[in-house]
Design an enzyme around this catalytic site. Structure first.
Site, PDB file in Angstrom:
ATOM      1  CB  CYS A 243      51.739  57.117  37.934  1.00 16.44           C
ATOM      2  SG  CYS A 243      53.176  56.142  37.496  1.00 16.44           S
TER       3      CYS A 243
ATOM      4  NE  ARG B  67      52.005  53.006  34.676  1.00 16.93           N
ATOM      5  CZ  ARG B  67      52.283  52.595  35.905  1.00 16.93           C
ATOM      6  NH1 ARG B  67      51.449  52.884  36.891  1.00 16.93           N
ATOM      7  NH2 ARG B  67      53.378  51.909  36.154  1.00 16.93           N
TER       8      ARG B  67
ATOM      9  CG  HIS C 208      58.491  60.762  36.500  1.00 19.20           C
ATOM     10  ND1 HIS C 208      58.185  59.527  37.022  1.00 19.20           N
ATOM     11  CD2 HIS C 208      59.850  60.767  36.330  1.00 19.20           C
ATOM     12  CE1 HIS C 208      59.287  58.819  37.160  1.00 19.20           C
ATOM     13  NE2 HIS C 208      60.317  59.544  36.743  1.00 19.20           N
TER      14      HIS C 208
END
Length: 268
Positions: free
Chosen positions: A245, A254, A171
């Protein structure tokens, strides 16, 4: 003769209508304020509490792995000398911070020559420039891996130290956000992956600032972007791929960082 003044009469029905309007407006204002407070609490939960909870849990897992390895040396968790042959598939099941792909490979994992179990934390990733120390778990399941603040290993890519591509996702925002500052990495930066028996050192070699979430080429054994073909490699090697991300607080694209294996040494 005095002129009479007519005083208008206020009907009770008009007073009631005005009172109803005031109540409706007041109720609407209260609902808006309540909704705003709830939204702020939700944002605070996502940006603060989930980060704190995930970071603390990830740090405890790192410490647990190190204690376990300290009392059980000599079992190779990574299968570092192996290699892959036939093609397979690796798809991100989380939909968050990762890129699906196809790679080769028979992988070796915990317990000496077997695959790590799904969602099992089995290695530690360290990036000195970012002050990062985070567990690596098998797979990219959102709830069982990424939302716990771990970095997730793309299933069917190679394991640390193996020929091919050891590819992971993490993340960038919320839930520990281990890859929050991945964009700060520069060519030559060191990335270490520690397993039960061995520490593998990679150095950052190439950075792809933005690509499609469906760009499966970035996690292939010889990684090369399918949407940005100027980025990637043409020859086999021992590669590391980090994905997350971008831009921040979105999952539209990405960010990809590639490294090459430069050293390995036994733990302890």
């Amino acid at each position: 003769m005095a002129r009479s003044v007519r005083i208008p009469l206020v009907q009770h029905s008009s007073l009631r209508r005005r009172a109803r309007y005031r109540r409706v407006l007041w109720t609407g204002a209260e609902l808006l304020v309540t909704t705003g407070v709830l939204v702020l609490l939700l944002v605070a939960h996502q940006l603060w509490w989930t980060n704190r909870e995930a970071r603390e849990g990830a740090e405890r897992k790192v410490e647990a792995l190190e204690r376990e390895w300290g009392g059980d040396r000599g079992h190779d968790l990574s299968g570092g000398g192996g290699g892959g042959a036939s093609g397979g598939s690796a798809t991100d099941s989380s939909g968050s911070g990762a890129t699906g792909g196809t790679t080769s490979g028979t992988t070796s994992g915990s317990g000496g020559g077997t695959n790590p179990r799904a969602s099992e934390a089995y290695a530690v990733l360290r990036i000195p420039r970012l002050g990062l120390r985070v567990p690596v778990a098998e797979g990219t399941d959102k709830q069982k891996v990424l939302n716990k603040g771990y970095v997730g290993h793309y299933a069917h890519t190679q394991q640390p130290g193996q020929a091919g591509n050891f590819a992971v996702a993490g993340h960038r925002n919320t839930h520990g956000e281990p890859f929050r500052h991945l964009n700060r990495l520069r060519k030559g930066d060191r990335v270490e992956v520690e397993t039960r028996s061995t520490t593998y050192t990679y150095t950052v070699d190439k950075i792809l600032p933005r690509t499609s979430p469906r760009d499966s080429g970035v996690v292939r054994p010889v990684p090369r972007s399918l949407t940005e073909p100027a980025y990637g490699y043409t020859l086999p090697g021992h590669y590391l791929t980090l994905t997350t991300c971008t831009p921040e607080y979105t999952s539209r694209y990405r960010l990809v960082v590639w490294g090459k294996l430069v050293a390995s040494r036994p733990r302890g």
